[in-house]
Design a protein around this motif. Structure first.
Motif, PDB file in Angstrom:
ATOM      1  N   LYS A   7       0.834  -1.194   0.000  1.00 59.13           N
ATOM      2  CA  LYS A   7       0.000   0.000   0.000  1.00 59.13           C
ATOM      3  C   LYS A   7       0.867   1.240   0.000  1.00 59.13           C
ATOM      4  CE  LYS A   7      -4.048  -1.950   2.062  1.00 59.13           C
ATOM      5  NZ  LYS A   7      -5.253  -1.675   2.766  1.00 59.13           N
ATOM      6  N   LYS A   8       0.432   2.222  -0.769  1.00 58.80           N
ATOM      7  CA  LYS A   8       1.100   3.513  -0.792  1.00 58.80           C
ATOM      8  C   LYS A   8       0.492   4.339   0.348  1.00 58.80           C
ATOM      9  CE  LYS A   8       2.461   7.107  -4.017  1.00 58.80           C
ATOM     10  NZ  LYS A   8       2.362   7.586  -5.407  1.00 58.80           N
ATOM     11  N   LYS A  31      -6.304  11.153  -0.875  1.00 56.64           N
ATOM     12  CA  LYS A  31      -6.626   9.756  -1.173  1.00 56.64           C
ATOM     13  C   LYS A  31      -6.355   9.415  -2.640  1.00 56.64           C
ATOM     14  CE  LYS A  31      -7.955   5.896   0.654  1.00 56.64           C
ATOM     15  NZ  LYS A  31      -7.486   5.271   1.853  1.00 56.64           N
ATOM     16  N   CYS A  34      -2.742   8.039  -2.621  1.00 58.25           N
ATOM     17  CA  CYS A  34      -2.322   6.946  -1.741  1.00 58.25           C
ATOM     18  C   CYS A  34      -3.431   5.920  -1.592  1.00 58.25           C
ATOM     19  CB  CYS A  34      -1.910   7.488  -0.373  1.00 58.25           C
ATOM     20  SG  CYS A  34      -3.257   8.180   0.607  1.00 58.25           S
ATOM     21  N   ASP A  35      -3.055   4.781  -1.029  1.00 59.07           N
ATOM     22  CA  ASP A  35      -4.017   3.712  -0.739  1.00 59.07           C
ATOM     23  C   ASP A  35      -4.454   3.745   0.722  1.00 59.07           C
ATOM     24  OD1 ASP A  35      -3.674   2.399  -3.342  1.00 59.07           O
ATOM     25  OD2 ASP A  35      -1.678   1.903  -2.588  1.00 59.07           O
ATOM     26  N   TYR A  36      -3.574   4.246   1.580  1.00 58.79           N
ATOM     27  CA  TYR A  36      -3.806   4.240   3.024  1.00 58.79           C
ATOM     28  C   TYR A  36      -3.477   5.628   3.542  1.00 58.79           C
ATOM     29  CZ  TYR A  36      -3.708   2.432   7.823  1.00 58.79           C
ATOM     30  OH  TYR A  36      -3.967   2.193   9.156  1.00 58.79           O
TER      31      TYR A  36
END
Length: 138
Positions: A7-8, A31, A34-36
Motif C-alpha cells: 500500500k502507498k 486519497k 495513496c491507498d492508506y
C-alpha cells in the motif's frame, strides 16, 4: 498463497477544528495519491497556543472521531508537539505527504521523512477562521 499488495501510504495533518468542504476536498485529494491515508491532528493545547484561548471549538477527541468516520481516512492520531509529530513521521515514512499550497517554496516540517511532497490548492471561501467570524458576525 496470495501476495499482499503493498500500500502507498499518505499523510496529512492539521487542526480540523470545524469541518467544512475544504477539509473534505483535502482528504479526497490526499486519497487520490495513496491507498492508506493517515491524518495527524493538533492537540487542543497546540491549537490554543497557535490560535488563542477560544480555540479549538471542537475538542481533540471529537475531531479525531469525526475524521475516523470520513470515507478515505484510514488512521488518525493526535500529536501535542512538533517533536512528537516528527517522531511519528520517522516511523510512518509516508510515500506521500500533502500540505497546503501556501507551503510551496517554503520548508515543510517533517517533509524529509516523506518520499514525495504534494501541494493542495485550497478551496476559496472555506476556512475554520472564516466560519467562526461569519457565525460571530450574525
Amino acid at each position: 498463497m496470495v501476495a499482499l499488495k503493498m500500500k502507498k501510504v499518505g499523510f496529512v495533518n492539521g487542526c480540523f477544528d470545524i469541518m467544512h468542504v475544504g477539509h473534505l476536498k483535502l482528504i479526497e485529494f490526499c486519497k487520490t495519491h495513496c491507498d492508506y491515508l493517515i491524518v495527524g491532528i493538533d492537540s487542543d493545547r497546540m491549537i490554543q497556543r497557535a490560535k488563542g484561548k477560544d480555540r479549538p471549538i471542537n475538542n481533540q477527541a471529537d475531531r479525531k472521531y469525526f475524521l475516523e468516520n470520513i470515507k478515505g481516512v484510514d488512521k488518525v492520531f493526535i500529536f501535542n508537539s512538533h517533536t512528537v509529530l516528527k517522531e511519528k513521521l520517522k516511523k510512518i515514512k509516508p510515500d506521500v505527504m500533502v500540505v497546503g499550497e501556501e507551503y510551496e517554496n517554503r520548508r515543510v516540517f517533517g517533509a524529509e521523512h516523506a518520499k514525495e511532497l504534494k501541494f493542495f490548492k485550497k478551496i476559496d471561501g472555506y476556512s475554520t477562521t472564516k466560519t467562526i467570524e461569519d457565525i460571530s458576525n450574525r
